[in-house]
Design a protein around this motif. Structure first.
Motif: not given
Length: 473
Positions: A162-164, A205-214
């Motif tokens: 979903c984050l992708s 998941v964490v990598d994607k979250l951090f990449d999406l939202d600082e």
């Protein structure tokens, strides 16, 4: 028995019967009637009439009937087909799975239901539909508090899917932000799990979250510090414990030997943390955390990646993880923390050796074969950089910046030692100069001034090879 066995091919009679009755799902040979039966069975399993109260019955609720498990596993496999996924969506299967997840205590059943939803979410239309259902999303996020590793794995896989999806990524980020306990759950998994598959997926998941939202990344960095400050401390001068970094490090150590891609993910998480001041402080402000981070990454670049006996082409496999590792080491090195693990002389020469070897191998990987076909040459000219060249360029830029920072603090004693041990041979210095010039000319010139005091002949030879330096000095 396999965790998710493939559905057996329908018999000839079943095929004919399905075709005759228009029972097939889309263009598949899967039966609507059979699928209705399985979903109805799921509804019955969690219906109020079947609620159990005795301890014996509760134990039975934790187990899944073998026949039922096989049938639901068939649905799990079938849900990878878009026609089946759309049919499940049309039949309101997500609501059924939500009911199961909300009521069932059976780990295997919960895992399968989340797994089916994860397969369905691979298709954009369904992913948008699932993401717009606030209640379902809340139930799915609650699965991150589960104690069952397979369920956690499938939940993480669904979240990453979903984050992708750009259409719904921000929705999930916001819902995760609204549930602070998710931070604790993810930190707990990273710091305590030995399940490599789970650690890799949670890391993604964490990598994607951090990449999406600082903003979320900053909140998670500060969350650990706030929690530590809220705890009673005997020494008020004690530095706060930033939990996110130790947890990431522990997970990285777990996946290091078994999953190179997973290590790459966790190194990139650390790199993302160093893109903000609070993230760098989270690493270096607590001496133990800084030391653990430095020691792990230093060991990777000096004793594991891109070693002297490795073929140069190995860099193609390691370029992204090396870029992350060097980036984090460079940030720590430049943070001006006076820690024992950063003492000059102890780390500079091994790092110089590793950085120059990476630069040498980068040159080798970027060289085009002399007998290249003309069409390939023309194709190369059309694009500035191939994808591989792009990542190699990033690695080269990071390596040059880090190398220049080290060169700036080299002393006469360290250079003398480097000449004796071979880290600063003529060949290696030439490679360093080729990559550092002209952008880092002042750094190279200052290095040459000290080198003249140690080895005038070598300094002269290097000047001969780089006339621009000879003119300026």
């Amino acid at each position: 028995m396999d965790r998710n066995p493939s559905p057996p091919p329908p018999s000839r009679d079943e095929d004919e019967e399905a075709a005759a009755g228009g029972d097939c799902i889309g263009s598949t040979v899967y039966s609507k009637h059979w699928l209705f039966g399985v979903l109805s069975g799921l509804i019955q399993m969690v219906s109020p009439e079947n609620a159990k109260s005795s301890s014996d019955d509760e134990e039975q609720q934790m187990e899944l009937d073998e026949e039922m498990e096989n049938e639901i596993c068939r649905v799990w496999d079938m849900s990878m087909d878009e026609d089946v996924a759309l049919f499940l969506q049309e039949f309101n299967a997500p609501d059924i799975f939500m009911g199961v997840l909300a009521k069932s205590k059976c780990p295997r059943l919960r895992e399968i239901c989340v797994g089916i939803l994860g397969n369905m979410a691979c298709f954009q239309e369904i992913c948008v539909s699932i993401s717009s259902d606030k209640n379902l999303c809340q139930v799915l996020l609650h699965c991150l508090y589960d104690s069952d590793p397979p369920t956690l794995l499938e939940t993480s896989r669904l979240l990453l899917t979903c984050l992708s999806q750009t259409e719904v990524a921000s929705v999930w980020v916001e819902r995760i932000r609204e549930n602070p306990a998710i931070y604790d759950s993810i930190c707990f998994i990273m710091s305590s799990s030995t399940n490599v598959d789970l650690l890799v997926k949670v890391g993604e998941v964490v990598d994607k979250l951090f990449d999406l939202d600082e903003k979320l990344m900053l909140e998670w960095i500060k969350s650990g510090a706030v929690q530590a400050l809220d705890q009673p401390q005997e020494d008020s001068e004690q530095q706060p414990v930033f939990r996110i970094v130790p947890c990431v490090l522990e997970a990285a150590k777990q996946v290091r030997s078994e999953n190179p891609e997973g290590l790459d993910v966790y190194m990139h998480i650390l790199q993302l943390l160093t893109t903000v001041d609070d993230g760098i402080q989270a690493i270096v402000q607590c001496p133990d955390t800084g030391k653990d981070t430095w020691n792990l990454l230093f060991d990777l670049v000096c004793h594991e990646f891109c070693q002297s006996d490795d073929p140069p082409i190995i860099l193609q496999e390691q370029k992204t993880v090396l870029a992350s590792v060097f980036s984090v080491l460079s940030a720590i090195y430049a943070s001006q923390t006076e820690q024992e693990y950063l003492k000059i002389g102890k780390v500079d020469l091994p790092l110089i050796d590793s950085l120059i070897r990476v630069l040498q191998n980068t040159e080798h990987c970027q060289k085009k074969p002399e007998n290249s076909v003309e069409s390939n040459i023309e194709e190369t000219k059309k694009s500035d950089l191939t994808q591989e060249d792009f990542h190699l360029k990033i690695l080269k830029d990071i390596s040059c910046e880090f190398l220049s920072n080290i060169f700036q603090v080299l002393t006469k004693e360290t250079i003398t030692q480097g000449l004796k041990e071979g880290q600063l041979s003529k060949q290696k210095c030439s490679c360093a100069f080729e990559n550092l010039l002209p952008f880092y000319s002042p750094v190279v010139e200052d290095f040459l001034k000290i080198l003249r005091e140690v080895d005038k002949t070598l300094a002269g030879n290097l000047e001969e090879g780089f006339p621009s330096l000879k003119i300026q000095t």
